[in-house]
Structure formats: C-alpha cells, structure tokens
Motif scaffolding. Sequence first.
Motif, PDB file in Angstrom:
ATOM      1  N   ALA A  53      33.640  10.405 -67.866  1.00  0.00           N
ATOM      2  CA  ALA A  53      34.495  10.999 -66.840  1.00  0.00           C
ATOM      3  C   ALA A  53      35.415   9.920 -66.298  1.00  0.00           C
ATOM      4  CB  ALA A  53      33.645  11.583 -65.721  1.00  0.00           C
ATOM      5  N   ALA A  54      36.498  10.345 -65.673  1.00  0.00           N
ATOM      6  CA  ALA A  54      37.450   9.396 -65.103  1.00  0.00           C
ATOM      7  C   ALA A  54      38.100  10.000 -63.867  1.00  0.00           C
ATOM      8  CB  ALA A  54      38.519   9.032 -66.124  1.00  0.00           C
ATOM      9  N   VAL A  55      38.448   9.105 -62.936  1.00  0.00           N
ATOM     10  CA  VAL A  55      39.157   9.485 -61.720  1.00  0.00           C
ATOM     11  C   VAL A  55      40.328   8.531 -61.557  1.00  0.00           C
ATOM     12  CG1 VAL A  55      39.023   9.710 -59.213  1.00  0.00           C
ATOM     13  CG2 VAL A  55      37.061  10.311 -60.607  1.00  0.00           C
ATOM     14  N   LEU A  56      41.506   9.072 -61.312  1.00  0.00           N
ATOM     15  CA  LEU A  56      42.711   8.289 -61.098  1.00  0.00           C
ATOM     16  C   LEU A  56      43.239   8.584 -59.706  1.00  0.00           C
ATOM     17  CD1 LEU A  56      45.065   6.508 -62.219  1.00  0.00           C
ATOM     18  CD2 LEU A  56      46.142   8.656 -62.911  1.00  0.00           C
ATOM     19  N   ILE A  57      43.507   7.520 -58.923  1.00  0.00           N
ATOM     20  CA  ILE A  57      44.075   7.661 -57.584  1.00  0.00           C
ATOM     21  C   ILE A  57      45.302   6.764 -57.518  1.00  0.00           C
ATOM     22  CG2 ILE A  57      43.677   7.408 -55.114  1.00  0.00           C
ATOM     23  CD1 ILE A  57      40.651   7.590 -55.777  1.00  0.00           C
ATOM     24  N   TYR A  58      46.426   7.337 -57.085  1.00  0.00           N
ATOM     25  CA  TYR A  58      47.652   6.549 -56.991  1.00  0.00           C
ATOM     26  C   TYR A  58      48.491   7.036 -55.812  1.00  0.00           C
ATOM     27  CZ  TYR A  58      49.606  10.545 -59.526  1.00  0.00           C
ATOM     28  OH  TYR A  58      49.968  11.810 -59.922  1.00  0.00           O
ATOM     29  N   GLY A  65      49.122  10.685 -48.726  1.00  0.00           N
ATOM     30  CA  GLY A  65      49.665   9.421 -49.187  1.00  0.00           C
ATOM     31  C   GLY A  65      49.193   9.017 -50.574  1.00  0.00           C
ATOM     32  N   PHE A  66      48.412   9.880 -51.225  1.00  0.00           N
ATOM     33  CA  PHE A  66      47.936   9.605 -52.577  1.00  0.00           C
ATOM     34  C   PHE A  66      47.676  10.901 -53.321  1.00  0.00           C
ATOM     35  CE2 PHE A  66      44.115   9.903 -49.991  1.00  0.00           C
ATOM     36  CZ  PHE A  66      43.278  10.691 -50.751  1.00  0.00           C
ATOM     37  N   THR A  67      47.588  10.772 -54.650  1.00  0.00           N
ATOM     38  CA  THR A  67      47.215  11.889 -55.515  1.00  0.00           C
ATOM     39  C   THR A  67      45.966  11.493 -56.277  1.00  0.00           C
ATOM     40  OG1 THR A  67      49.454  12.736 -55.736  1.00  0.00           O
ATOM     41  CG2 THR A  67      47.943  13.262 -57.515  1.00  0.00           C
ATOM     42  N   LEU A  68      45.110  12.455 -56.526  1.00  0.00           N
ATOM     43  CA  LEU A  68      43.843  12.234 -57.211  1.00  0.00           C
ATOM     44  C   LEU A  68      43.792  13.136 -58.441  1.00  0.00           C
ATOM     45  CD1 LEU A  68      40.507  11.659 -55.652  1.00  0.00           C
ATOM     46  CD2 LEU A  68      40.647  13.651 -57.108  1.00  0.00           C
ATOM     47  N   LYS A  69      43.474  12.549 -59.597  1.00  0.00           N
ATOM     48  CA  LYS A  69      43.304  13.316 -60.834  1.00  0.00           C
ATOM     49  C   LYS A  69      41.917  13.023 -61.386  1.00  0.00           C
ATOM     50  CE  LYS A  69      48.055  13.306 -62.533  1.00  0.00           C
ATOM     51  NZ  LYS A  69      48.894  12.966 -63.691  1.00  0.00           N
ATOM     52  N   ARG A  74      32.223  16.398 -63.978  1.00  0.00           N
ATOM     53  CA  ARG A  74      31.765  15.722 -62.771  1.00  0.00           C
ATOM     54  C   ARG A  74      31.189  16.772 -61.827  1.00  0.00           C
ATOM     55  NH1 ARG A  74      33.576  10.688 -62.579  1.00  0.00           N
ATOM     56  NH2 ARG A  74      33.091  10.488 -60.385  1.00  0.00           N
ATOM     57  N   ARG A  75      30.274  16.337 -60.964  1.00  0.00           N
ATOM     58  CA  ARG A  75      29.747  17.259 -59.970  1.00  0.00           C
ATOM     59  C   ARG A  75      30.759  17.483 -58.857  1.00  0.00           C
ATOM     60  NH1 ARG A  75      25.055  16.998 -55.723  1.00  0.00           N
ATOM     61  NH2 ARG A  75      24.967  19.207 -55.294  1.00  0.00           N
ATOM     62  N   ARG A  76      31.538  16.468 -58.549  1.00  0.00           N
ATOM     63  CA  ARG A  76      32.560  16.580 -57.507  1.00  0.00           C
ATOM     64  C   ARG A  76      33.878  17.054 -58.123  1.00  0.00           C
ATOM     65  NH1 ARG A  76      30.160  11.245 -55.401  1.00  0.00           N
ATOM     66  NH2 ARG A  76      28.946  12.054 -53.666  1.00  0.00           N
ATOM     67  N   ILE A  77      34.471  18.062 -57.491  1.00  0.00           N
ATOM     68  CA  ILE A  77      35.701  18.667 -58.004  1.00  0.00           C
ATOM     69  C   ILE A  77      36.775  18.592 -56.921  1.00  0.00           C
ATOM     70  CG2 ILE A  77      36.719  20.757 -58.966  1.00  0.00           C
ATOM     71  CD1 ILE A  77      33.777  21.750 -59.266  1.00  0.00           C
ATOM     72  N   PRO A  78      37.942  18.019 -57.243  1.00  0.00           N
ATOM     73  CA  PRO A  78      39.021  18.046 -56.251  1.00  0.00           C
ATOM     74  C   PRO A  78      39.603  19.459 -56.131  1.00  0.00           C
ATOM     75  CG  PRO A  78      39.720  16.893 -58.229  1.00  0.00           C
ATOM     76  CD  PRO A  78      38.300  17.272 -58.427  1.00  0.00           C
ATOM     77  N   VAL A  79      39.825  19.885 -54.901  1.00  0.00           N
ATOM     78  CA  VAL A  79      40.354  21.219 -54.631  1.00  0.00           C
ATOM     79  C   VAL A  79      41.548  21.077 -53.697  1.00  0.00           C
ATOM     80  CG1 VAL A  79      39.823  23.474 -53.627  1.00  0.00           C
ATOM     81  CG2 VAL A  79      38.050  22.220 -54.842  1.00  0.00           C
ATOM     82  N   PHE A  81      43.764  22.265 -50.862  1.00  0.00           N
ATOM     83  CA  PHE A  81      43.634  23.149 -49.711  1.00  0.00           C
ATOM     84  C   PHE A  81      44.890  22.986 -48.861  1.00  0.00           C
ATOM     85  CE2 PHE A  81      42.160  24.206 -45.411  1.00  0.00           C
ATOM     86  CZ  PHE A  81      41.622  25.449 -45.644  1.00  0.00           C
ATOM     87  N   ASP A  82      45.869  23.855 -49.071  1.00  0.00           N
ATOM     88  CA  ASP A  82      47.150  23.798 -48.361  1.00  0.00           C
ATOM     89  C   ASP A  82      47.807  22.433 -48.460  1.00  0.00           C
ATOM     90  OD1 ASP A  82      47.056  26.440 -47.607  1.00  0.00           O
ATOM     91  OD2 ASP A  82      46.114  26.032 -45.671  1.00  0.00           O
ATOM     92  N   GLY A  83      47.818  21.865 -49.654  1.00  0.00           N
ATOM     93  CA  GLY A  83      48.491  20.598 -49.877  1.00  0.00           C
ATOM     94  C   GLY A  83      47.647  19.361 -49.635  1.00  0.00           C
ATOM     95  N   ILE A  84      46.412  19.529 -49.198  1.00  0.00           N
ATOM     96  CA  ILE A  84      45.506  18.404 -48.981  1.00  0.00           C
ATOM     97  C   ILE A  84      44.375  18.518 -49.987  1.00  0.00           C
ATOM     98  CG2 ILE A  84      43.875  17.349 -47.378  1.00  0.00           C
ATOM     99  CD1 ILE A  84      45.692  18.221 -45.123  1.00  0.00           C
ATOM    100  N   THR A  85      44.060  17.412 -50.640  1.00  0.00           N
ATOM    101  CA  THR A  85      42.983  17.422 -51.622  1.00  0.00           C
ATOM    102  C   THR A  85      41.651  17.213 -50.922  1.00  0.00           C
ATOM    103  OG1 THR A  85      44.449  16.520 -53.308  1.00  0.00           O
ATOM    104  CG2 THR A  85      42.088  16.346 -53.709  1.00  0.00           C
ATOM    105  N   LEU A  86      40.742  18.158 -51.116  1.00  0.00           N
ATOM    106  CA  LEU A  86      39.379  18.066 -50.610  1.00  0.00           C
ATOM    107  C   LEU A  86      38.446  17.998 -51.811  1.00  0.00           C
ATOM    108  CD1 LEU A  86      39.558  20.809 -47.837  1.00  0.00           C
ATOM    109  CD2 LEU A  86      39.855  18.346 -47.564  1.00  0.00           C
ATOM    110  N   ILE A  87      37.222  17.574 -51.584  1.00  0.00           N
ATOM    111  CA  ILE A  87      36.239  17.464 -52.662  1.00  0.00           C
ATOM    112  C   ILE A  87      35.160  18.521 -52.461  1.00  0.00           C
ATOM    113  CG2 ILE A  87      34.547  15.987 -53.805  1.00  0.00           C
ATOM    114  CD1 ILE A  87      37.456  15.054 -54.135  1.00  0.00           C
ATOM    115  N   ALA A  88      34.970  19.340 -53.494  1.00  0.00           N
ATOM    116  CA  ALA A  88      33.914  20.351 -53.494  1.00  0.00           C
ATOM    117  C   ALA A  88      32.814  19.889 -54.444  1.00  0.00           C
ATOM    118  CB  ALA A  88      34.460  21.695 -53.949  1.00  0.00           C
ATOM    119  N   PHE A  89      31.602  20.313 -54.187  1.00  0.00           N
ATOM    120  CA  PHE A  89      30.469  19.978 -55.040  1.00  0.00           C
ATOM    121  C   PHE A  89      30.058  21.197 -55.838  1.00  0.00           C
ATOM    122  CE2 PHE A  89      30.217  16.681 -51.925  1.00  0.00           C
ATOM    123  CZ  PHE A  89      29.699  15.601 -52.603  1.00  0.00           C
TER     124      PHE A  89
END
Length: 101
Positions: A53-58, A65-69, A74-79, A81-89
């Motif tokens: 697995a891999a996670v990229l933050i820039y 102020g950043f984007t997450l790919k 992975r158990r954690r999934i970026p979601v 939410f109205d333009g803000i990235t949250l982490i769901a399990f």
Amino acid sequence: MTVLHTTAVPEHVRGALTRWLIEPTPGMYVGTLSARVREALWAVVSDSLTDGAAVLIYPDSNEQGFTLKTAGERRRIPVDFDGITLIAFRPEEYQETANPS
C-alpha cells in the motif's frame, strides 16, 4: 514538501524513489518535487503494488493545504467531505474477509 509512505513495494521502486526523495525511516520518503515528477513517481508506485500500500501527501491550494492519495488495500480510507479529506475506517470484518489467514 511531499511525503510518500509505502508498504511492501519492490526494491526497484524503492531505488527509484531514493533518486528524488530521502528515506528518513524505512518506507517513508520526503522531499520537494515538481508536480510532473511527483505524478510520475506516484504512477510507478501505484502500478507496482501487489500486496502493498502507499500514501502520498503533497501541498495543494485547498482548505487543508494538502492533498492525500492512497493506493492498495488499507483499513483507513480517505473520504471527501465537502472539500475536506477525512479518514474513515473499514470494519474489521471486512479486513478478515479480504485477507483470510
């Protein structure tokens, strides 16, 4: 600054990453990249994953102020939410059925 964290990637991919980024701890790469190089490295990493697995933050011009790919399972999934990235399990039951022992 760009941060790339990898798990179980082939050695040749690790070698390619260390040409552009430093590796302060195993699997974590940090550096400053142009968008073109960042996307090329991400394509190499995400295409080479089998069990890893891999996670990229820039940096990016958004509210956080950043984007997450992410790539790979992975158990954690970026979601978004109205333009803000949250982490769901994902539920642990999903993990047990996805990776039976």
